[in-house]
Design a protein around this motif. Structure first.
Motif, PDB file in Angstrom:
ATOM      1  N   SER A  68       0.804  -1.222   0.000  1.00  0.00           N
ATOM      2  CA  SER A  68       0.000   0.000   0.000  1.00  0.00           C
ATOM      3  C   SER A  68       0.842   1.278   0.000  1.00  0.00           C
ATOM      4  CB  SER A  68      -0.924   0.003   1.212  1.00  0.00           C
ATOM      5  OG  SER A  68      -0.163   0.051   2.415  1.00  0.00           O
ATOM      6  N   GLY A  69       2.082   1.174   0.463  1.00  0.00           N
ATOM      7  CA  GLY A  69       2.895   2.377   0.619  1.00  0.00           C
ATOM      8  C   GLY A  69       2.546   3.160   1.884  1.00  0.00           C
ATOM      9  N   LEU A  70       1.668   2.610   2.721  1.00  0.00           N
ATOM     10  CA  LEU A  70       1.270   3.242   3.973  1.00  0.00           C
ATOM     11  C   LEU A  70       2.173   2.765   5.110  1.00  0.00           C
ATOM     12  CD1 LEU A  70      -2.618   2.792   3.738  1.00  0.00           C
ATOM     13  CD2 LEU A  70      -1.332   4.904   3.311  1.00  0.00           C
ATOM     14  N   PRO A  71       2.211   3.490   6.217  1.00  0.00           N
ATOM     15  CA  PRO A  71       2.932   2.991   7.398  1.00  0.00           C
ATOM     16  C   PRO A  71       2.377   1.632   7.834  1.00  0.00           C
ATOM     17  CG  PRO A  71       2.391   5.306   7.673  1.00  0.00           C
ATOM     18  CD  PRO A  71       1.683   4.862   6.434  1.00  0.00           C
ATOM     19  N   ASN A  72       3.226   0.833   8.464  1.00  0.00           N
ATOM     20  CA  ASN A  72       2.805  -0.497   8.890  1.00  0.00           C
ATOM     21  C   ASN A  72       2.404  -0.495  10.369  1.00  0.00           C
ATOM     22  OD1 ASN A  72       5.209  -0.398  10.295  1.00  0.00           O
ATOM     23  ND2 ASN A  72       6.283  -1.785   8.907  1.00  0.00           N
ATOM     24  N   ARG A  73       2.160  -1.689  10.885  1.00  0.00           N
ATOM     25  CA  ARG A  73       1.682  -1.827  12.257  1.00  0.00           C
ATOM     26  C   ARG A  73       2.722  -1.308  13.263  1.00  0.00           C
ATOM     27  NH1 ARG A  73      -2.325  -4.956  14.342  1.00  0.00           N
ATOM     28  NH2 ARG A  73      -2.238  -5.345  16.583  1.00  0.00           N
ATOM     29  N   GLN A  74       3.989  -1.566  13.016  1.00  0.00           N
ATOM     30  CA  GLN A  74       5.029  -1.125  13.958  1.00  0.00           C
ATOM     31  C   GLN A  74       5.033   0.397  14.081  1.00  0.00           C
ATOM     32  OE1 GLN A  74       8.970  -2.443  12.996  1.00  0.00           O
ATOM     33  NE2 GLN A  74       9.919  -1.410  14.723  1.00  0.00           N
ATOM     34  N   ILE A 126      -2.320  -2.478   8.945  1.00  0.00           N
ATOM     35  CA  ILE A 126      -1.806  -3.243  10.076  1.00  0.00           C
ATOM     36  C   ILE A 126      -1.955  -4.753   9.896  1.00  0.00           C
ATOM     37  CG2 ILE A 126      -2.159  -1.346  11.687  1.00  0.00           C
ATOM     38  CD1 ILE A 126      -4.750  -2.654  12.569  1.00  0.00           C
ATOM     39  N   ALA A 127      -2.687  -5.165   8.868  1.00  0.00           N
ATOM     40  CA  ALA A 127      -2.821  -6.595   8.548  1.00  0.00           C
ATOM     41  C   ALA A 127      -3.233  -6.699   7.090  1.00  0.00           C
ATOM     42  CB  ALA A 127      -3.841  -7.262   9.469  1.00  0.00           C
ATOM     43  N   ALA A 128      -3.444  -7.906   6.619  1.00  0.00           N
ATOM     44  CA  ALA A 128      -3.732  -8.098   5.197  1.00  0.00           C
ATOM     45  C   ALA A 128      -4.921  -7.259   4.742  1.00  0.00           C
ATOM     46  CB  ALA A 128      -3.987  -9.581   4.915  1.00  0.00           C
ATOM     47  N   TYR A 129      -6.020  -7.310   5.532  1.00  0.00           N
ATOM     48  CA  TYR A 129      -7.220  -6.578   5.143  1.00  0.00           C
ATOM     49  C   TYR A 129      -7.669  -5.605   6.238  1.00  0.00           C
ATOM     50  CZ  TYR A 129      -7.328 -10.344   1.700  1.00  0.00           C
ATOM     51  OH  TYR A 129      -6.977 -11.210   0.696  1.00  0.00           O
TER      52      TYR A 129
END
Length: 640
Positions: A243-249, A313-316
């Motif tokens: 997505s190019g978005l920040p991740n969960r961390q 933060i997860a697949a969906y």
């Protein structure tokens, strides 16, 4: 200071020293000579007049005595002559007013000459006839001293002007080849890497210029490589590759940081099961492209409603951290999110308002990460269970005031400077010394003490930031907090103050009026540097020019180049609290080290924030930071 100015200042200082010494010697010698001359003249006159008055005093001839004294007195060298007849105690006095022509009154008022008196007893054999008292007139001394000093000053001034002109012309010619090197060296010191210098013909300077050019290129490449390394590590560790978005961390770090700051807002979690339908119909490539397009649309549309952090933060599953908003603004944000999702679902061939659910939880009062995550997840699960598009977590906690009540209470409390202060020490690593103390404030509103976490969101929403900062700084000065310790006090500036030219003017006037500006530090949030760089440069110039310091708060939080450090040149940076909560993985350590090295490479102090336990602090020891702060040393009340 340039080499030219150093040499010029040295010659200038030496010449002034010589001139001042000569002037002082000339002045003291002249003053001493004139004093001794007046004393000698007074002694001679007293002795001679005493001898001449003996016949008249023996005969009791008052007229004869007066005639003799008048002859002496009319010369104008004596301020007062007093003759006391010891036979009958009769006293005669002659006085001259102190009226000195050709000498300024201010020079006379300096009292270079003390009153000189001479008393003598006129005797005839063993008989005491009279007492004679002479007081010298200072006019002669002041006239001669003034004439001597004015002539000396004129001569010294002419010589001084000639010396200045000759020294300036001579040094300019001698040091002209070094000027370009000095300018280039200054730019390198400020990490400004311009074009290479022209290589001079002078053999002694040629090697110096070549060395400077080589050093400039290497430093430029080093800084750029560090900046690029930070960008790559961020993409690798904190960004979702699809997505190019920040991740969960990244989101977890921001949550921790956000909940430890005075802010309002909400956390939204969404689960998009319709993406699984896209996957089953068209494959993972189309699904990934859909996720990427969805992320772009959400960023474009939602940023117009409120400032937020969007993360996958997860697949969906996606999380949306609205960092500053009220209930109504959060509601508009939710509507814009649902509208954007439905538009992308229609493009993907899915039915709108189906196969996705949203949970919303607002930040109210003091909350931990687990609290708000639990509330948001409960809301999401309830929306899924009840097959609703969204569910808003219900809370029984009510807002303290309405918006207009907040405006009224805040304006009054700020105007009356109803502040109560605390400060938190910033400890230097491996030392008991304190680098600075960060200031926290509370407001007294009637019988309530309102914490910053409660009122600061409304200060920003109601555009009261400049007013708050101005009165807070004034109150700090009036309560003499700068005198309580030797360490500087760090004050957080609001976004409005940073972009307000009138506040810049006021701050410039305030800093010029205080002699303790070096004990004030101003924290500027990194987000403001990215959103309004021109205003930040302007206020940083005001702060630096007046001898105060400034630093970058929440350093490393924003995704972007850190090249702004080269132009702003802060004294310190405060690492964002999220770094204290990242996991102990090797990748997180590499990112943290790279960000710290960017600042250290520019000789900027690095302060770690959010430290609550010693194990957290030990993680940063190998990274060679300078200082740390956090609830391991919590804020303390400031004693009156």
């Amino acid at each position: 200071m340039t080499l030219f100015r150093q040499i010029y200042s040295l010659l200038f200082g030496l010449f002034l020293l010589v001139v001042a010494s000569l002037g002082y010697v000339q002045f003291t010698e002249t003053q001493s000579f004139l004093t001794k001359q007046m004393e000698s003249d007074l002694n001679n006159t007293s002795n001679s007049l005493g001898i001449m008055l003996v016949p008249d005093l023996e005969a009791g001839d008052i007229v004869g005595a007066e005639t003799l004294i008048n002859v002496i007195f009319e010369g104008g060298y004596y301020q007062q002559v007093k003759l006391t007849w010891l036979v009958d105690g009769k006293q005669q006095t002659w006085e001259n007013p102190i009226n000195i022509q050709g000498v300024p009154q201010w020079f006379i008022d300096l009292d270079f000459f003390q009153t000189i008196k001479k008393e003598s007893i006129i005797t005839s054999g063993w008989i005491q006839l009279a007492k004679l008292e002479l007081t010298a007139h200072p006019g002669f001394g002041y006239n001669e001293l003034w004439r001597t000093m004015t002539n000396a000053i004129i001569v010294f001034s002419i010589l001084f002007l000639i010396a200045i002109v000759v020294a300036r012309v001579g040094l300019t010619m001698i040091l002209k080849p070094l000027h370009e090197i000095a300018v280039h060296a200054k730019e390198i010191a400020q990490r400004k890497f311009g074009p290479d210098m022209r290589v001079p013909k002078t053999a002694e300077l040629k090697s110096v210029v070549l060395a400077f050019n080589s050093m400039s290129d290497q430093l430029k490449q080093l800084f750029n490589s560090l900046d690029e390394e930070v960008g790559e590590l961020r993409k690798k560790n904190l960004v979702d590759q699809v997505s190019g978005l920040p991740n969960r961390q990244y989101m977890m770090g921001r949550l921790n940081s956000w909940l430890n700051e005075p802010a309002s807002g909400a956390l939204v979690m969404a689960k998009f099961d319709w993406l699984e339908e896209v996957h089953s119909k068209y494959g993972y490539q189309v699904r990934d492209e859909t996720i990427k397009l969805l992320a772009e649309k959400m960023q474009d549309h939602l940023d117009e409603v409120a400032s937020s952090v969007i993360a996958r933060i997860a697949a969906y599953e996606f999380a949306f951290l609205i960092t500053s908003s009220e209930h109504d603004q959060t509601s508009r944000y939710l509507q814009a999110l649902i509208r954007t999702i439905n538009q992308e679902m229609s493009k993907a061939g899915c039915k709108p308002n189906e196969n996705f659910a949203i949970g919303v939880a607002e930040r109210i009062g003091h909350m931990s990460v687990s609290d708000i995550l639990a509330q948001t997840d409960n809301a999401l699960q309830k929306a899924i269970k009840e097959d609703k598009v969204f569910h808003w977590f219900e809370t029984n906690e009510k807002q303290l005031f309405t918006r207009e009540q907040w405006r009224e209470h805040l304006s009054a409390a700020i105007q009356d400077c109803n502040f109560k202060f605390k400060w938190q020490p910033v400890h230097i690593n491996d030392s008991d010394n304190i680098l600075q103390r960060e200031l926290y404030c509370q407001l007294n509103m009637g019988d309530k003490i309102i914490h910053a976490g409660q009122f600061m969101p409304y200060v920003e929403l109601l555009s009261l930031g400049s007013m708050l900062d101005k009165h807070l700084i004034q109150d700090v000065h009036e309560k003499h907090l700068l005198n309580k310790n030797q360490e500087p006090i760090a004050i957080n500036l609001t976004f409005q103050s940073l972009s307000d030219p009138k506040f810049h003017e006021w701050l410039n006037t305030f800093l010029r009026s205080t002699n303790l500006s070096e004990r004030i530090c101003f924290d500027i949030p990194e987000a403001a540097v990215y959103s309004d760089p021109d205003s930040c440069h302007a206020i940083c110039t005001v702060i630096r020019d007046n001898g105060a310091q400034f630093g970058i708060d929440h350093f490393g939080r924003q995704f972007g180049s850190m090249s702004y450090l080269q132009s702003l040149r802060p004294s310190y940076v405060k690492l964002d609290q999220s770094f204290a909560y990242y996991d102990d993985s090797e990748h997180s350590g590499e990112l943290c080290r790279a960000i710290i090295n960017v600042a250290r490479g520019l000789d900027i102090k690095v302060i770690v924030t959010g430290i609550e336990e010693m194990p957290q602090l030990e993680r940063f020891v190998p990274l060679k930071t300078n200082a740390f702060m956090g609830y391991i040393f919590p804020p303390t009340d400031i004693e009156d």
